[in-house]
Design an enzyme around this catalytic site. Structure first.
Site, PDB file in Angstrom:
ATOM      1  N   ASP A   1       0.710  -1.125  -0.062  1.00  0.00           N
ATOM      2  CA  ASP A   1      -0.085   0.023  -0.119  1.00  0.00           C
ATOM      3  C   ASP A   1       0.965   1.334  -0.038  1.00  0.00           C
ATOM      4  O   ASP A   1       0.348   2.425   0.612  1.00  0.00           O
ATOM      5  CB  ASP A   1      -1.106   0.005   1.114  1.00  0.00           C
ATOM      6  N   HIS A   2       2.111   1.050  -0.408  1.00  0.00           N
ATOM      7  CA  HIS A   2       2.983   2.093  -0.582  1.00  0.00           C
ATOM      8  C   HIS A   2       3.285   2.563  -1.965  1.00  0.00           C
ATOM      9  O   HIS A   2       4.002   2.239  -2.744  1.00  0.00           O
ATOM     10  CB  HIS A   2       4.277   2.074  -0.044  1.00  0.00           C
ATOM     11  N   ILE A   3       2.066   3.382  -2.416  1.00  0.00           N
ATOM     12  CA  ILE A   3       1.891   3.743  -4.118  1.00  0.00           C
ATOM     13  C   ILE A   3       2.837   4.603  -4.361  1.00  0.00           C
ATOM     14  O   ILE A   3       2.740   6.063  -3.905  1.00  0.00           O
ATOM     15  CB  ILE A   3       0.368   4.114  -4.262  1.00  0.00           C
TER      16      ILE A   3
END
Lengths: 547, 179, 487
Positions: free
Chosen positions: A480-482
Site C-alpha cells: 500500500d505504498h503507492i
C-alpha cells in the site's frame, strides 16, 4: 456556487499531502479549495463500523470504509466491489491491489503511522549501484523537510542516536516526542534478532508518545492503528481537516475530479468534477495541486487529455503512469513453543532496516523486515475453533495460539520501471470514467532478492525464534505504498515533475506525494511524501510572492 | 453485512441493489434485536432459557444474557434445524446430567448434535452466528475469544492502559485468567 | 492548550470580578473601609516567598503562552474586553523593580498600583488581603531577588469606557475588600488556623467554590457550597456526606489536591486542574493536611435536591455494546440521529472502556462513581466533553481532548450530539434525573449564561458614568436602605 470563486490554490485530494499543502497555503494567506472524491465520515462512525464487522472482515483494512459508488477503490471486500473498479494485469497483478481510502482524510485513516526516512544512498541508486535512477537532489536537500514533516505530523522516535534511522546521518532536529515502549513480542523479537546482526529498531511513528500533541491525545495501546486509530493519537489527515476549515479552507466532499483544464499557454485554469448526481462542476484557481497519490493522480492526468495535450496533462514526457512502484511484500506465519505475545502496543512499532542497505543492491533489492504486532486473539480463536476444541482445552489453545504465533513480513525495495504502467482502461466506473488499468511485474531485481536474500533470511529469523512451523506465502503482496506514477527528475524528457513536484509542462500545476518519488527505498513512503508536500508548498507560496 | 448508503446523493437504485445483493450474498448481518419469533413471546422466552441453560454447560465462562437472547434469535433465524437441535441437546443434558462440556461432548451420540453444540460454542467465542448463507454479528467486546488473553492484551480499539503504560513483561502462558 | 485553559479559568474569574465593578459603577453603592500600612521584616525570606507564590498561583496569570515566567502578557478575554496580565519581574523598565515593599503591599493586598491607579479585580487582591505582613515581605523578597528580570512590557489593557476609569474600582473596594490580614482563632489548633489562612487567603478557594449573591459578593453564610463559573461548576466542598465531600477521608482530600485525582471518585478538570498543576501539587504535605483539616471543619451544606447518596456513588458498569453490535449497519456516511449509546461507544469507550469502567491502571477514570456524572447538573460533563482535560503533575500529563469546544479540535461534536451523549451517560452511568438539552450545550459553548446583573450593568454603564458623582453623593447618605430597595 463554487463556480463563481477563483481560489488561489485548488487542492484535489484531502490526504496527508493535500492537507499539509492546504494548511501551509492558508498560513501564507492564500485562499484554498479542497476537493475530495469521497465522503467526510466521522471517526466515531468508522470506529463503530470496525466493531460491527463480521470477525473475518476486521482484518480487512478497507472494510470499515465502504466506498460509495462514485469513489470506488482497488482493494475490495466483495466480488461486487471488485467488478466496479479492479483492472489489474501482469505477472504480479495482485501485488498492486493497493489499499487506499477515498474518504476525506485519505489513506492515512488506515496507515500504520510509520515514518522511516529514506537514506542518502536510497536517493542515489544509479550512481552508487548502477540500478534505477538518482533523485534530482541529495539527502541534505530533503533533510529539513523531513524534520518539518515530523513536526507537522507529530512523530515520536528514539532519542538515542544509535537507534535512529538513517544511521550516522545528522538530524537537524530531534523527534518531537520520545519513543513508545515495546510490548513483549517486539522486545523478544529485537533481542533474538540482534545476534544475527539484524538490528530491530524502534520505529519513528506519527503517534503521540506519553503526551498530547496538537490537541490530540497520547497513544494508549488500542492496537488498532489499522484500520482506524479510535482516538486520533495517530496522525491522520482527517484530524487536520477541522483546523483547515477553521483557517478558512473550503472543503468539497463527494466531488470527483475528472478533468484538469489547461489554456493555450499550458497554464492550468480549472478542474472539473462530478457530484454524486453525475452533474459536472468547474472550479477555477491560480495554482493547482493534484494530491491523489500514485494511482488517482496519474489517472486524472491521463483522463484530462485534450487536443493540445493528446497524451494527457503534464505528459509531454510520456512518463505519466509509468514507473508504478510499491514494496512487494512477502509474509510468513511462524509458530513457536515459547510465547511471543505480539499485540501489546501499536500494531507496528519496530523494524529491521540495516538489511535495506549494502553493495548487494547492484544485484538485488534491499529489504525491510518486521514482525507485525497485531493482537492475535481472534486469529488464535479461529484456528482453535477449527480444531473442534471446547471447554478448557479450547481456552488453552486460543491462549497458546495467540501467544506463540507471529507474522514475519519482508518488504522489498522496488526499482522504477517503465513497463509497470498505469493506463486508462476501456472499462468505466460508476460515473462513466475510465478505470485505471495497471500492469505490474515486481521484476527480477526483487525476485532475485527474495530467492537469494530475503526468504533465506526469513528462515533464519524463524529458526532463531525457535519456530516449530514456518508457513511462507510465496505470492508477492502489496504494501500500500503507492509510488512513481509522476516521477520526479531534472530532465523534462524523461520525468513528469521538477524538484518541487511542479509539472515540467505546466508552471501552476503541482503533483506532489508518492507519485513524484523517483525511487521507493524499503521503508514506508508517507514521511517522504509529507516532506515532498512541504517542499512543494514552499514553492507554491514562493510562486505567489514573486507573481 | 448491511451497508448503509448515504441517501442524499441519488444513486441509481439498480446499482445499489446490485451492490447490496453481491454483498449480502457473502455477509448479511441480521438486525437480530428486531427479530421476533413466530411462536410469540412465551415460546421465545422458553427457547432463550433453554439456550442459556445449554450454553452454560457448553461454555465455562460467565455469559451475558442479552447476548444469549440475541444469539438464540439469530440462530433461530439463520441456522437450519437449530430449534430441534437445541431441544435435543437440552433433553440429553436433562437426562444424562453431564458434569461439564467435556463429559457432554464425549457422550453425545450423533455428529449433527455435536456440530450444533460446537456452533453454539463458536458463536459465544467469536461473537457471530454463522448461518446457512449469512453471518450475524452479535457482539465484539463480549466475544469470549478475548477473555483468555485479557491479562496480556487489549481488545483491539480499546485502551490497554494509560499512555505508555505497557511493558515487555508478560505473565506465564499457563496462567489462564479467571473468567 | 495549557495557556488556553489558563486564560479560560481566568476569564471566568474575571467575568465574576467584573460583576462587582460594574455593579458599583452602575449602582454606586459605597462603603468605607479602614486601611493599614504594612509592618513586616523588610528583608523577607525569598524561599518562603517562592513557596507562597506557588500557593497563590501567581505564575498562572502572569505568564503568557510560551512566555517567560512572570513577564505577563497573558490575554484574558472578558465580556467587556481583553485584560493583559502585567510584568511582575523585577525589571526596572518593564516590571516592578522600582516597587518598594510598601508599593508591593498596596498592589497585592489593596489592588492599587505604584502610580496610584486601581488594579482591575482580575488580580485577586481580595483574597490576598488576608496574607500576613511577613508573607508579603517574603513574596516581595522572592520577586525582587529570585525572579529573573524581563525587560519587555506586555500589551497594555485598554478597556472601553467606562471600564477604563480605574478609579471606579475604589468604590467596590470600599464595600467588599477585607481590611486586615488573617486573624488566628485561638480556640482552634495551629493546623486548623494554617488551613483557614491558606483557604481564605493564598489558595482563594472561595473565589470559585462559594456561591455569589446579587451583588456578586461571596455568600458567606454558605461558604464553599458550590458555584457556577459559567462553563465549569465548582462543586460543594463542605463536609456534607451527600452534597459535599463528607465521605472523603483526610487522606482522600490531600491525595486529590496533590494529584488532581481520586480513584473511583473524582478528577480535577477546568480551573481545578490548573490549580492542582500549578499550586496544590507543589505545596507541602503539611499545608495540604492543614487545608484538609480546615475544610472538613466547615459547616456542612446540604442541597435539598440531592438524593440519599453522594455524587461519588452513582451508576454502575454496563456496556451498551451488547445491544448495539450487529444492529447497526456499516455506514459510508454519518448518522445524524446516532443514539447517545452509539456516540458513547464511538467517542468515549475507546479510552474509558466499553462499560465505562476506566483503564486497569486508573489513568482513564470510570464514568460511574465519578463526581462529574454523579453531579446534579450537566455543566461539568458538558464542559469536559467540549474542552477536555489537561493537567500535568510531576511530569505526568492527564489529558482528554476536547470534542469541538475549539474549532480546530480533531473531533467535532455538535450541540445535539453532546446533549444525546450526555443524557446517555447520566442515565446509564450517573445521576439519571439530569437532563441536558442542546441549548444547555450551546450556552456552555458560548462561555456560560449571561448574568442579568451583567445586562443591567451594561445598560447602566452609560447612564451610570454620567450620573456617577451625583449618585455617589445621594447613595452615600442612604446606602444601606437604597441597596435593599434596589435588590
Amino acid at each position: 456556487m463554487v463556480n463563481e470563486t477563483k481560489y488561489d490554490v485548488v487542492v484535489v485530494g484531502t490526504g496527508v499531502v493535500g492537507c499539509l499543502i492546504a494548511e501551509q497555503a492558508l498560513d501564507a494567506g492564500l485562499s484554498v479549495l479542497m476537493l475530495e472524491a469521497g465522503p467526510k465520515v466521522d471517526r466515531q462512525t468508522i470506529v463503530e463500523n470496525f466493531r460491527n464487522l463480521p470477525p473475518s472482515l476486521r482484518h480487512h483494512w478497507d472494510a470499515p470504509f465502504p466506498p460509495p459508488p462514485w469513489a470506488p477503490v482497488l482493494e475490495t471486500r466483495t466480488p461486487g466491489e471488485e467488478n466496479a473498479y479492479l483492472d489489474l494485469t501482469g505477472p504480479n497483478a495482485t501485488a498492486y491491489q493497493q489499499g487506499y481510502v477515498r474518504y476525506a482524510g485519505g489513506a492515512t485513516w488506515h496507515w500504520a503511522g510509520i515514518c522511516w526516512r529514506m537514506t542518502p544512498e536510497d536517493l542515489k541508486l544509479k550512481s552508487l549501484y548502477g540500478v534505477g535512477r538518482d533523485w534530482a537532489f541529495d539527502y541534505e536537500t530533503l533533510e529539513p523537510y523531513y524534520a518539518r514533516a515530523e513536526y507537522a505530523l507529530g512523530v515520536c522516535g528514539p532519542t538515542d542516536a544509535a537507534l535512529q534511522w538513517p544511521p550516522k546521518t545528522p538530524r537537524s532536529r530531534p523527534y518531537p516526542m520520545g519513543p513508545l515502549p515495546l510490548g513483549p513480542g517486539e522486545q523478544r523479537f529485537t533481542d533474538v534478532m540482534a545476534p544475527l546482526g539484524l538490528q530491530n529498531l524502534p520505529a519513528p511513528q506519527a503517534r503521540n508518545s506519553g503526551v498530547s500533541y496538537d490537541g490530540r491525545p497520547a497513544c494508549c495501546g488500542n492496537n488498532n492503528c489499522f484500520p482506524v486509530c479510535p482516538i486520533a493519537a495517530k496522525y491522520d489527515a482527517a484530524t487536520a481537516l477541522p483546523r483547515i476549515e477553521a483557517k478558512g479552507g473550503k472543503l468539497l466532499t463527494n466531488a470527483v475530479a475528472y478533468r484538469i483544464e489547461a489554456d493555450d499557454r499550458h497554464k492550468i485554469q480549472a478542474v472539473h468534477y462530478y457530484d454524486p448526481h453525475r452533474t459536472s462542476h468547474r472550479v477555477t484557481g491560480r495554482a493547482f495541486v493534484i494530491a491523489c497519490n500514485g494511482i488517482e493522480t496519474p489517472k486524472l492526468l491521463l483522463l484530462s487529455k485534450d487536443d493540445r495535450h493528446p497524451n494527457g496533462i503534464a505528459n509531454s514526457s510520456d512518463q505519466v503512469g509509468r514507473n508504478m512502484m510499491d514494496q512487494p511484500k512477502l509474509k510468513a506465519t511462524v509458530e513457536m513453543s515459547e510465547p511471543l505475545w505480539t499485540g501489546v502496543g501499536p500494531v507496528q512499532g519496530s523494524s529491521i532496516l540495516n538489511t535495506s542497505q549494502g553493495d548487494f543492491r547492484s544485484e538485488y533489492a534491499g529489504a525491510m523486515f518486521r514482525m507485525e504486532n497485531m493482537a492475535r486473539g481472534s486469529i488464535g480463536a479461529a484456528e482453535a475453533l477449527k480444531k473442534g476444541l471446547y471447554g478448557r482445552a479450547l481456552d488453552q489453545e486460543i491462549r497458546r495460539l495467540s501467544a506463540c504465533t507471529g507474522l514475519l513480513v519482508v518488504e522489498h525495495e522496488p526499482l522504477p520501471s517503465s513497463i509497470n504502467r498505469l493506463t486508462l482502461s476501456d472499462k468505466k466506473d460508476w460515473l462513466g470514467l475510465n478505470r485505471p488499468r495497471i500492469y505490474y511485474d515486481v521484476g527480477d531485481y526483487v525476485r532475485r532478492s527474495a530467492e537469494q536474500y530475503t526468504i533465506p533470511t526469513l528462515k533464519k529469523m524463524a529458526a532463531a525464534l525457535g519456530a516449530t512451523k514456518f508457513d511462507l506465502n510465496p505470492e508477492f503482496l502489496h504494501s500500500d505504498h503507492i509510488m512513481g506514477g509522476c516521477i520526479m527528475g531534472k530532465d523534462p524528457s524523461d520525468s513528469v515533475v521538477d524538484v518541487d513536484c511542479r509539472s515540467h509542462d505546466h508552471e501552476n500545476l503541482f503533483l506532489p506525494g508518492g507519485a513524484a518519488m523517483t525511487t521507493g527505498g524499503s521503508g514506508n513512503s508517507t514521511i517522504t511524501m509529507a516532506a515532498l508536500a512541504l517542499k512543494a508548498a514552499d514553492a507554491i507560496v514562493a510562486q505567489f510572492k514573486t507573481a | 453485512m448491511r451497508i448503509s448508503r448515504s441517501t442524499s446523493p441519488r444513486i441509481g437504485r439498480r446499482e445499489l441493489l446490485l451492490g447490496m445483493s453481491s454483498l449480502s450474498a457473502l455477509f448479511c448481518v441480521q438486525a437480530t434485536r428486531a427479530a421476533t419469533l413466530s411462536g410469540g413471546a412465551l415460546r421465545s422466552g422458553v427457547v432463550h432459557q433453554k439456550f442459556m441453560s445449554v450454553s452454560s454447560l457448553l461454555v465455562p465462562h460467565k455469559l451475558n444474557e442479552t447476548i444469549g437472547i440475541r444469539t438464540a434469535d439469530a440462530m433461530i433465524a439463520t441456522v437450519p434445524d437449530f430449534p430441534e437441535h437445541l431441544e435435543q441437546l437440552a433433553s440429553f443434558i436433562e437426562a444424562k446430567k453431564p458434569a461439564d462440556v467435556e463429559e457432554l461432548m464425549e457422550a453425545l451420540p450423533d455428529v449433527s448434535l455435536k456440530n450444533a453444540a460446537q456452533s453454539i460454542i463458536e458463536s459465544w467465542y467469536t461473537g457471530a452466528v454463522q448461518g446457512a448463507s449469512t453471518i450475524s454479528v452479535i457482539s465484539y467486546e463480549e466475544a469470549l475469544m478475548f477473555k483468555v488473553t485479557s491479562d496480556v492484551m487489549t481488545i483491539p480499539s480499546y485502551a490497554i492502559s494509560g499512555p505508555n503504560g505497557w511493558t515487555a513483561d508478560a505473565p506465564p502462558l499457563s496462567q489462564l485468567p479467571i473468567f | 492548550m495549557q495557556s488556553w485553559h489558563n486564560s479560560r479559568r481566568l476569564d471566568l474569574m474575571i467575568q465574576r470580578s467584573f460583576f462587582y465593578t460594574v455593579t458599583v459603577c452602575s449602582l454606586a453603592v459605597i462603603a468605607l473601609s479602614a486601611t493599614h500600612p504594612a509592618k513586616a521584616d523588610p528583608l523577607g525570606n525569598p524561599q518562603r516567598g517562592q513557596y507562597l507564590a506557588v500557593a497563590s498561583d501567581c505564575v498562572a496569570c502572569h505568564t503568557a503562552p510560551h512566555g517567560q515566567p512572570f513577564a505577563g502578557g497573558l490575554a484574558m478575554h472578558t465580556p467587556l474586553g481583553v485584560i493583559y496580565s502585567t510584568n511582575i519581574t523585577p525589571s526596572l523598565s518593564a516590571g516592578i523593580g522600582h516597587y518598594s515593599l510598601e508599593d508591593f503591599d498596596k498592589a497585592v493586598r489593596r489592588g492599587v498600583r505604584k502610580d496610584g491607579a486601581n488594579l482591575y479585580p482580575a488580580m485577586p487582591y481580595t483574597a490576598y488581603s488576608y496574607l500576613t505582613d511577613q508573607d508579603i515581605a517574603d513574596l516581595y523578597a522572592y520577586f525582587q531577588k529570585e525572579v529573573a528580570p524581563v525587560d519587555k512590557k506586555g500589551p497594555v489593557t485598554a478597556l472601553p469606557f467606562p471600564m477604563n476609569i480605574r478609579f471606579s474600582m475604589s468604590f467596590w473596594n470600599m464595600l467588599f475588600l477585607n481590611g486586615k490580614p488573617y486573624q488566628a482563632d485561638a480556640t482552634k489548633s495551629a493546623e486548623w488556623n494554617r488551613g483557614a489562612y491558606l483557604v481564605q487567603g493564598a489558595t482563594h478557594c472561595g473565589t470559585c467554590h462559594t456561591h455569589r449573591g446579587f451583588l456578586m459578593q461571596e455568600d458567606l453564610a454558605h461558604p464553599l457550597s458550590g458555584a457556577s463559573l459559567g462553563t465549569w461548576y465548582a462543586p460543594n466542598i463542605t463536609p456534607d456526606t451527600v452534597s459535599g465531600i463528607g465521605s472523603w477521608s483526610d487522606q482522600d482530600l490531600t491525595e486529590y489536591l496533590r494529584t488532581g485525582r481520586l480513584h473511583g471518585k473524582a478528577q480535577a478538570g477546568g480551573g481545578m486542574g490548573e490549580a492542582v498543576e500549578h499550586s496544590f501539587s507543589r505545596m507541602s504535605s503539611g499545608d495540604l493536611n492543614a487545608i484538609s483539616v480546615y475544610l472538613r471543619s466547615l459547616k456542612p451544606v446540604s442541597d435539598p435536591n440531592d438524593h440519599t447518596s453522594s455524587r461519588f456513588q452513582q451508576g454502575h458498569d454496563v456496556s451498551p455494546a451488547v445491544e448495539l453490535r450487529g444492529a447497526t449497519p456499516i455506514m459510508d456516511h454519518n448518522d445524524d440521529t446516532a443514539s447517545g449509546a452509539a456516540l458513547f461507544m464511538g467517542n468515549c469507550a475507546s479510552c474509558h472502556g466499553a462499560s465505562a469502567q476506566g483503564s486497569k491502571d486508573g489513568y482513564y477514570p470510570s464514568l460511574w462513581h465519578n463526581s462529574v456524572t454523579g453531579a446534579s447538573r450537566g455543566d461539568n460533563l458538558i464542559s469536559t466533553i467540549l474542552y477536555g482535560v489537561s493537567r500535568s503533575v510531576e511530569g505526568r500529563q492527564a489529558f482528554m481532548p476536547g470534542f469541538g469546544g475549539k474549532s480546530g479540535d480533531a473531533v467535532q461534536l455538535d450541540d445535539s450530539q453532546i446533549a444525546r451523549l450526555s443524557n446517555f451517560v447520566f442515565k446509564t452511568y450517573g445521576r439519571s434525573d439530569v437532563q441536558v438539552t442542546p441549548q444547555d450545550v450551546a450556552l456552555i459553548r458560548k462561555g456560560g449564561p449571561a448574568s442579568p446583573l451583567l445586562l443591567l450593568s451594561r445598560v447602566g454603564m452609560a447612564a451610570g458614568a454620567i450620573l456617577l458623582l451625583v449618585l455617589c453623593a445621594v447613595v452615600f447618605a442612604t446606602r444601606r436602605h437604597k441597596a435593599r430597595n434596589i435588590v
